[in-house]
Design a protein around this motif. Structure first.
Motif, PDB file in Angstrom:
ATOM      1  N   SER A  47       0.829  -1.209   0.000  1.00  0.00           N
ATOM      2  CA  SER A  47       0.000   0.000   0.000  1.00  0.00           C
ATOM      3  C   SER A  47       0.862   1.257   0.000  1.00  0.00           C
ATOM      4  O   SER A  47       0.534   2.239  -0.673  1.00  0.00           O
ATOM      5  N   LEU A  48       1.962   1.221   0.743  1.00  0.00           N
ATOM      6  CA  LEU A  48       2.880   2.369   0.751  1.00  0.00           C
ATOM      7  C   LEU A  48       3.478   2.587  -0.636  1.00  0.00           C
ATOM      8  O   LEU A  48       3.571   3.723  -1.113  1.00  0.00           O
ATOM      9  N   LEU A  49       3.900   1.497  -1.276  1.00  0.00           N
ATOM     10  CA  LEU A  49       4.472   1.612  -2.616  1.00  0.00           C
ATOM     11  C   LEU A  49       3.443   2.144  -3.611  1.00  0.00           C
ATOM     12  O   LEU A  49       3.755   3.011  -4.433  1.00  0.00           O
ATOM     13  N   ARG A  50       2.207   1.656  -3.516  1.00  0.00           N
ATOM     14  CA  ARG A  50       1.158   2.121  -4.431  1.00  0.00           C
ATOM     15  C   ARG A  50       0.801   3.580  -4.173  1.00  0.00           C
ATOM     16  O   ARG A  50       0.557   4.345  -5.110  1.00  0.00           O
ATOM     17  N   ALA A  51       0.780   3.986  -2.900  1.00  0.00           N
ATOM     18  CA  ALA A  51       0.430   5.370  -2.559  1.00  0.00           C
ATOM     19  C   ALA A  51       1.484   6.349  -3.052  1.00  0.00           C
ATOM     20  O   ALA A  51       1.175   7.519  -3.305  1.00  0.00           O
ATOM     21  N   ALA A  52       2.711   5.885  -3.212  1.00  0.00           N
ATOM     22  CA  ALA A  52       3.791   6.766  -3.667  1.00  0.00           C
ATOM     23  C   ALA A  52       3.724   7.045  -5.166  1.00  0.00           C
ATOM     24  O   ALA A  52       4.389   7.951  -5.664  1.00  0.00           O
ATOM     25  N   LEU A  53       2.911   6.291  -5.890  1.00  0.00           N
ATOM     26  CA  LEU A  53       2.837   6.444  -7.343  1.00  0.00           C
ATOM     27  C   LEU A  53       1.953   7.611  -7.749  1.00  0.00           C
ATOM     28  O   LEU A  53       0.922   7.862  -7.139  1.00  0.00           O
ATOM     29  N   GLU A  54       2.379   8.280  -8.792  1.00  0.00           N
ATOM     30  CA  GLU A  54       1.515   9.252  -9.476  1.00  0.00           C
ATOM     31  C   GLU A  54       1.125   8.575 -10.783  1.00  0.00           C
ATOM     32  O   GLU A  54       1.963   8.388 -11.653  1.00  0.00           O
ATOM     33  N   LEU A  55      -0.107   8.188 -10.895  1.00  0.00           N
ATOM     34  CA  LEU A  55      -0.542   7.325 -11.990  1.00  0.00           C
ATOM     35  C   LEU A  55      -0.763   8.051 -13.318  1.00  0.00           C
ATOM     36  O   LEU A  55      -1.603   7.644 -14.113  1.00  0.00           O
ATOM     37  N   ASP A  56       0.023   9.074 -13.568  1.00  0.00           N
ATOM     38  CA  ASP A  56      -0.152   9.833 -14.806  1.00  0.00           C
ATOM     39  C   ASP A  56       0.803   9.394 -15.919  1.00  0.00           C
ATOM     40  O   ASP A  56       0.831  10.002 -16.979  1.00  0.00           O
ATOM     41  N   THR A  57       1.575   8.336 -15.698  1.00  0.00           N
ATOM     42  CA  THR A  57       2.474   7.846 -16.742  1.00  0.00           C
ATOM     43  C   THR A  57       2.263   6.343 -16.935  1.00  0.00           C
ATOM     44  O   THR A  57       1.838   5.650 -16.003  1.00  0.00           O
ATOM     45  N   PRO A  58       2.570   5.837 -18.114  1.00  0.00           N
ATOM     46  CA  PRO A  58       2.456   4.389 -18.334  1.00  0.00           C
ATOM     47  C   PRO A  58       3.352   3.592 -17.382  1.00  0.00           C
ATOM     48  O   PRO A  58       2.955   2.524 -16.916  1.00  0.00           O
ATOM     49  N   ALA A  59       4.539   4.102 -17.094  1.00  0.00           N
ATOM     50  CA  ALA A  59       5.437   3.381 -16.186  1.00  0.00           C
ATOM     51  C   ALA A  59       4.818   3.252 -14.800  1.00  0.00           C
ATOM     52  O   ALA A  59       4.846   2.170 -14.196  1.00  0.00           O
ATOM     53  N   ALA A  60       4.242   4.322 -14.286  1.00  0.00           N
ATOM     54  CA  ALA A  60       3.618   4.286 -12.958  1.00  0.00           C
ATOM     55  C   ALA A  60       2.438   3.317 -12.950  1.00  0.00           C
ATOM     56  O   ALA A  60       2.254   2.566 -11.984  1.00  0.00           O
ATOM     57  N   ARG A  61       1.666   3.322 -14.024  1.00  0.00           N
ATOM     58  CA  ARG A  61       0.544   2.379 -14.102  1.00  0.00           C
ATOM     59  C   ARG A  61       1.049   0.942 -14.161  1.00  0.00           C
ATOM     60  O   ARG A  61       0.428   0.032 -13.616  1.00  0.00           O
ATOM     61  N   GLY A  62       2.203   0.733 -14.796  1.00  0.00           N
ATOM     62  CA  GLY A  62       2.804  -0.597 -14.829  1.00  0.00           C
ATOM     63  C   GLY A  62       3.229  -1.055 -13.444  1.00  0.00           C
ATOM     64  O   GLY A  62       2.995  -2.213 -13.056  1.00  0.00           O
ATOM     65  N   PHE A  63       3.860  -0.159 -12.683  1.00  0.00           N
ATOM     66  CA  PHE A  63       4.231  -0.487 -11.303  1.00  0.00           C
ATOM     67  C   PHE A  63       2.985  -0.796 -10.487  1.00  0.00           C
ATOM     68  O   PHE A  63       2.964  -1.754  -9.707  1.00  0.00           O
ATOM     69  N   ASP A  64       1.946   0.006 -10.662  1.00  0.00           N
ATOM     70  CA  ASP A  64       0.708  -0.219  -9.918  1.00  0.00           C
ATOM     71  C   ASP A  64       0.128  -1.599 -10.233  1.00  0.00           C
ATOM     72  O   ASP A  64      -0.342  -2.297  -9.342  1.00  0.00           O
ATOM     73  N   ALA A  65       0.177  -1.990 -11.500  1.00  0.00           N
ATOM     74  CA  ALA A  65      -0.332  -3.314 -11.886  1.00  0.00           C
ATOM     75  C   ALA A  65       0.496  -4.423 -11.236  1.00  0.00           C
ATOM     76  O   ALA A  65      -0.064  -5.433 -10.782  1.00  0.00           O
ATOM     77  N   LEU A  66       1.818  -4.251 -11.172  1.00  0.00           N
ATOM     78  CA  LEU A  66       2.663  -5.252 -10.513  1.00  0.00           C
ATOM     79  C   LEU A  66       2.330  -5.343  -9.024  1.00  0.00           C
ATOM     80  O   LEU A  66       2.225  -6.446  -8.469  1.00  0.00           O
ATOM     81  N   TYR A  67       2.188  -4.194  -8.374  1.00  0.00           N
ATOM     82  CA  TYR A  67       1.857  -4.192  -6.946  1.00  0.00           C
ATOM     83  C   TYR A  67       0.475  -4.812  -6.707  1.00  0.00           C
ATOM     84  O   TYR A  67       0.283  -5.539  -5.738  1.00  0.00           O
ATOM     85  N   ALA A  68      -0.471  -4.534  -7.600  1.00  0.00           N
ATOM     86  CA  ALA A  68      -1.811  -5.127  -7.478  1.00  0.00           C
ATOM     87  C   ALA A  68      -1.728  -6.644  -7.625  1.00  0.00           C
ATOM     88  O   ALA A  68      -2.394  -7.383  -6.887  1.00  0.00           O
ATOM     89  N   TRP A  69      -0.910  -7.112  -8.570  1.00  0.00           N
ATOM     90  CA  TRP A  69      -0.732  -8.548  -8.730  1.00  0.00           C
ATOM     91  C   TRP A  69      -0.137  -9.155  -7.460  1.00  0.00           C
ATOM     92  O   TRP A  69      -0.582 -10.213  -7.006  1.00  0.00           O
ATOM     93  N   CYS A  70       0.859  -8.482  -6.884  1.00  0.00           N
ATOM     94  CA  CYS A  70       1.464  -8.973  -5.640  1.00  0.00           C
ATOM     95  C   CYS A  70       0.417  -9.070  -4.533  1.00  0.00           C
ATOM     96  O   CYS A  70       0.361 -10.072  -3.802  1.00  0.00           O
TER      97      CYS A  70
END
Length: 115
Positions: A51-74
């Motif tokens: 949750s901390l890692l996801r909260a640190a993301l600014e989801l305005d870039t494809p890379a950030a959305r990719g990280f969010d998808a990985l964290y969601a999978w985890c």
């Protein structure tokens, strides 16, 4: 040990230097906590750090959305009782961030068996 301290036995990245370097040090410490939680099979702690890692993301870039998808999978895998896959994913991401901080050095976690 403070709540966000690097767990014992894990090499620390020096936190001196420019603010960006110190920010990356903090990110790596959160990865360390998430990896340690997966190793302990501690779902609440793993979810908290994800949750901390996801909260640190600014989801305005494809890379950030990719990280969010990985964290969601985890998070989903942990909810299903799989801690090995998320631990491996998080370890790979952690090592990539370490290389970003100091590209010529690799900071492997010496306390983990090779995968």
């Amino acid at each position: 040990m403070s709540r966000f301290a690097t767990p014992p036995g894990i090499p620390r990245i020096p936190s001196s230097g420019p603010p960006a370097s110190r920010s990356l040090d903090r990110i790596v410490r959160v990865y360390d906590r998430a990896i340690a939680a997966c190793e302990r099979v501690d779902a609440p702690a793993a979810r908290e750090t994800l949750s901390l890692l996801r909260a640190a993301l600014e989801l305005d870039t494809p890379a950030a959305r990719g990280f969010d998808a990985l964290y969601a999978w985890c998070e989903e895998a942990i909810s299903e009782g799989d801690f090995v896959g998320p631990e491996r994913c998080l370890r790979s991401l952690r090592d990539a961030w370490c290389r970003a901080v100091e590209p010529d050095a690799i900071f492997p976690r010496t306390d983990l068996p090779p995968s």
